[in-house]
Design a protein around this motif. Structure first.
Motif, short mmCIF file in Angstrom:
data_model
loop_
_atom_site.label_atom_id
_atom_site.label_comp_id
_atom_site.label_asym_id
_atom_site.label_seq_id
_atom_site.Cartn_x
_atom_site.Cartn_y
_atom_site.Cartn_z
N TYR A 140 0.86 -1.19 0.00
CA TYR A 140 0.00 0.00 0.00
C TYR A 140 0.89 1.24 0.00
CZ TYR A 140 -3.37 -3.55 1.13
OH TYR A 140 -4.15 -4.69 1.08
N PRO A 141 1.17 1.79 -1.18
CA PRO A 141 2.17 2.87 -1.26
C PRO A 141 1.77 4.14 -0.52
CG PRO A 141 1.06 2.57 -3.38
CD PRO A 141 0.65 1.43 -2.51
N ARG B 51 6.79 0.75 -10.36
CA ARG B 51 5.60 1.60 -10.25
C ARG B 51 5.28 1.85 -8.78
NH1 ARG B 51 -0.42 0.55 -11.54
NH2 ARG B 51 -1.16 2.67 -11.75
N LEU B 52 5.39 0.79 -8.02
CA LEU B 52 5.11 0.91 -6.59
C LEU B 52 6.09 1.87 -5.94
CD1 LEU B 52 3.34 -0.40 -4.33
CD2 LEU B 52 5.22 -1.95 -3.95
N ARG B 53 7.35 1.73 -6.32
CA ARG B 53 8.37 2.59 -5.71
C ARG B 53 8.15 4.04 -6.09
NH1 ARG B 53 14.55 3.53 -6.59
NH2 ARG B 53 15.00 4.43 -4.57
N SER B 54 7.84 4.25 -7.38
CA SER B 54 7.62 5.63 -7.82
C SER B 54 6.42 6.24 -7.10
CB SER B 54 7.42 5.69 -9.34
OG SER B 54 6.17 5.15 -9.67
N GLN B 55 5.39 5.44 -6.88
CA GLN B 55 4.21 5.96 -6.18
C GLN B 55 4.50 6.21 -4.71
OE1 GLN B 55 0.85 6.39 -7.39
NE2 GLN B 55 1.45 6.07 -9.49
N ALA B 58 6.45 9.37 -4.58
CA ALA B 58 5.62 10.53 -4.91
C ALA B 58 4.35 10.58 -4.06
CB ALA B 58 5.25 10.49 -6.39
N ALA B 59 4.31 9.79 -2.98
CA ALA B 59 3.11 9.78 -2.14
C ALA B 59 2.83 11.20 -1.64
CB ALA B 59 3.31 8.83 -0.97
#
Lengths: 587, 118
Positions: A140-141, B51-55, B58-59
């Motif tokens: 869950y980012p 993608r997960l890391r980028s999100q 950028a959270a």
């Protein structure tokens, strides 16, 4: 000699016929079993995104360690080595291995991190005694943002709570199958792919939540927790025209990425899993239905008994915070007079009050795509007493969920249409960030789901009047004055409901629920915000003081974020505000 | 007679050898397809990780917190990003967009950037 040769050939021929004709199926099956193996390929759970495609949940693969306890035959030293590599307690691991000593499979640890994998690969294992299998790990980012809406997936990949549970049929996908060809020694030679046997899943399930608005709501709740230290709090933001939930936040909360030491109360989605007496926020619903039924007129004046009313059927007199004489319908809501509302309730009688609550969706779940939604507490008409005529109109003797309340206000804000709230925007399967289809299941994709009208609650003209007159006046010069936003005509209603204390068998004087519900712009509401604060640590924790300011800030930021143009000229708004403040001072 | 028999045997052996060669080629192709599918799976997984890391990086909440605490830690580059080479017949070049970069790596997010060994 010739006969012998011919006979031999005939025997060979017959054997061939026997093999190829009578034993063909059986031998083919045996050969296939030796050379082929079919494995299930799990589908990667679909991502969850907000309405703009921002990632809320995604899935990656991580290796899990398993052993064959029979082949392992581990010594205490080796068990300690395994435990050290994957950070487990050696005694517990030894005990588990002992329990599984006759079995051929045991998970040692699931979802290892990189260091653990490296350590495992460096160890000297007996042949065929261990393996690493890739498993899906849900991440869950946004961490705790919208945690209650999302829920989580457990170690076996089942959805628990939130949309992970309620939309599991869309998220989990359909597993596929792959045939592996192997040689005589069991080594995999090839993997046969056929498109029809591949796992199928949606790329993403898109929610109506807007991450930016969700963050505004969460941050305001954090501020409430810091300032007022309540038992719980919730905020909901909704588009009243479509019923789309733009944000839904609760406190206490948890991080779905770290589930250690989560408080039991934190699991609850306070927007749908709790009920509370709505207090004064319920009054506009009653007034709207009274107008609809022509029981009262808009310009009618009620005598409010100067603040103390011995209502028939009640043991204690009904009181207002301040004593009022004559008040019209608008002022009854603006001043939030309990006595005025009781008099309207007496006019409507039990059936009218019951009908009002039922028409606005109270006493039944709204049908939102979230699990565990409560229906509220709405007693059957037969159990009502004479006192109910005074209690129900001021929002007592009835318990609602925050979502039910905001749904009822959405009906007031959109011209009287009671719309089922929704949180599922659609599913994505074309690589874009737009939800193109709304799916009931993998097999039945449908076009985007339109707003679902449950019922026509009241006439449009009455709904517009309630919003543009009394509810707007509540914010201009009434209890909701702290919810004003420069440039926008805000409408709303505050609520301060005492909590029932089962220990003393009466309403508590120290515990209450402070709330505010409001929206803007009043002429065509685009956003509705509800903030409910349960048991703020403040003796007189009024909704107008505790809940209205954060609700107003959420509303203002949301309007800016959605680029809703102001409906008032700034200077005119300032002049009106100044005039109204002067009038309040004069009063 | 022997010549004919020998020729027949040679023919049979030849056909068998050709058959084996074709079968091996076929198997090799299928293995290659398997490998491609495997690579596709790995790439999909890598895509999901990135993608997960980028999100995560950028959270929204994290960026807002950073800005509120000490202002943005993004800094403008010393020189603009190089524009891609222009070929004949292409639209005239537009000025290259500035690219923004983070000066330091954030250790909180490094753990998610790992790759799973295969």
């Amino acid at each position: 000699m010739i006969a012998v040769v011919l006979g031999a050939w005939a025997i060979l021929g017959l054997r061939l016929v026997h093999l190829q004709w009578y034993q063909a199926d059986e031998l083919t099956r045996l050969a296939t079993r030796q050379s082929e193996v079919e494995v299930e390929v799990p589908a990667r759970p679909a991502d969850i995104t907000d309405r703009n495609g921002k990632l809320l949940a995604s899935t990656i693969t991580t290796p899990s360690l398993f052993v064959d306890p029979k082949r392992l035959g581990a010594t205490p030293e080796f068990i300690s080595e395994i435990a050290a590599a994957v950070h487990l307690n050696p005694r517990e691991l030894a005990a588990r291995l002992d329990d599984y000593r006759d079995k051929r499979f045991m998970w040692v640890k699931r979802r290892l991190n990189d260091d653990e994998v490296d350590a495992v690969l460096k160890m000297k294992w007996p042949d065929g005694s261990y393996g690493l299998r890739d498993e899906f790990l849900r991440q869950y980012p946004q961490d705790s943002l919208a945690a209650h809406v999302l829920g989580l997936r457990d170690i076996d990949g089942s959805g628990k709570g939130g949309v992970e549970q309620s939309l599991d049929h869309l998220i989990r996908g359909v597993p596929g199958r792959r045939k592996l060809g192997k040689d005589a020694r069991g080594r995999i030679l090839e993997v046969e792919f056929s498109p029809e046997d591949e796992p199928r899943q949606f790329q993403a399930v898109q929610l109506t939540i807007d991450l930016a608005i969700q963050m505004f709501a969460e941050r305001e709740l954090d501020g409430i927790v810091k300032e007022w230290k309540p038992r719980a709090a919730t905020a909901i933001v909704m588009d009243p025209q479509t019923g789309e939930v733009l944000a839904m936040a609760s406190r206490p909360t948890y991080s779905p990425n770290n589930l250690r030491d989560v408080d039991e109360e934190a699991w609850k989605n306070q927007a749908i899993n709790i009920v509370y007496e709505p207090g004064s926020t319920f009054k506009p619903v009653i007034v709207a239905w009274a107008l609809q039924k022509d029981v009262v007129q808009r310009d009618e004046v009620f005598f409010c008994e100067n603040g103390k009313f011995n209502m028939p059927g009640r043991t204690k007199p009904l009181t207002d915070v301040h004593g009022y004489g004559n008040l019209n319908v608008t002022d009854i809501l603006v001043k939030s007079s309990n006595i005025g509302m009781a008099k309207i309730g007496m006019r409507m009688e039990s059936l009218g009050l019951y009908e009002a609550a039922w028409r606005f969706g109270f006493g039944r779940p709204t049908g939102i795509e979230l699990p565990g939604e409560l229906r509220g507490i709405f007693h059957p008409l037969s159990s009502w007493t004479k006192a109910s005529l005074g209690s129900i109109p001021m929002g007592a003797e009835i318990s609602v969920t925050p979502l039910q309340l905001i749904t009822a206000y959405a009906a007031l804000s959109n011209g009287g249409r009671l719309i089922a709230p929704r949180i599922l925007n659609g599913v994505q399967n074309d690589g874009s960030n737009r939800a193109t289809t709304f799916a009931v299941s993998m097999e039945e994709p449908q076009l985007a789901q339109p707003a679902k009208i449950v019922t026509k609650a009241i006439d449009e003209e009455i709904a517009d009047w309630v919003v543009n007159e009394p509810l707007t006046q509540v914010v201009r010069r009434g209890t909701g004055i702290k919810a004003r936003i420069p440039g926008y005509t805000v409408f709303g209603k505050t609520g301060t409901a005492k909590k029932w204390d089962p220990k003393i068998g009466a309403y508590s004087e120290t515990k209450n629920v402070a709330s505010f519900i409001g929206g803007a712009p009043a002429h065509h509401p685009r956003v509705l915000v509800l903030v409910v604060v349960d048991e703020p640590k403040q003796a007189r924790g009024f909704g107008g003081v505790i809940a209205a300011p954060p609700a107003s800030r959420i509303l203002q930021r949301t309007l800016t974020h959605l680029r809703v143009p102001p409906d008032q000229d700034a200077r005119t708004a300032q002049a009106i505000d100044g005039l109204e403040e002067a009038l309040i001072l004069l009063e | 007679m022997f010549f004919r028999f020998g020729a027949a045997v040679c023919l049979v052996v030849l056909i068998s050898l050709v058959g084996i060669a074709i079968e091996k080629q076929n198997l090799e192709r299928r293995r290659e397809i398997s490998r491609q599918h495997y690579r596709m799976d790995v790439l999909k997984d890598e895509h999901a990780r990135l993608r997960l890391r980028s999100q995560k990086l950028a959270a929204m909440e994290r960026l807002v917190e950073t800005i509120e605490k000490k202002g943005s830690d993004l800094k403008s580059p010393e020189k603009p990003a190089p524009s891609p080479p222009q070929h004949e017949g292409e639209q005239p070049r537009r000025p290259p967009l500035l690219f923004w970069e983070r000066p330091v790596r954030d250790p909180r997010f490094d753990e998610s950037s790992r790759s799973t060994p295969r």
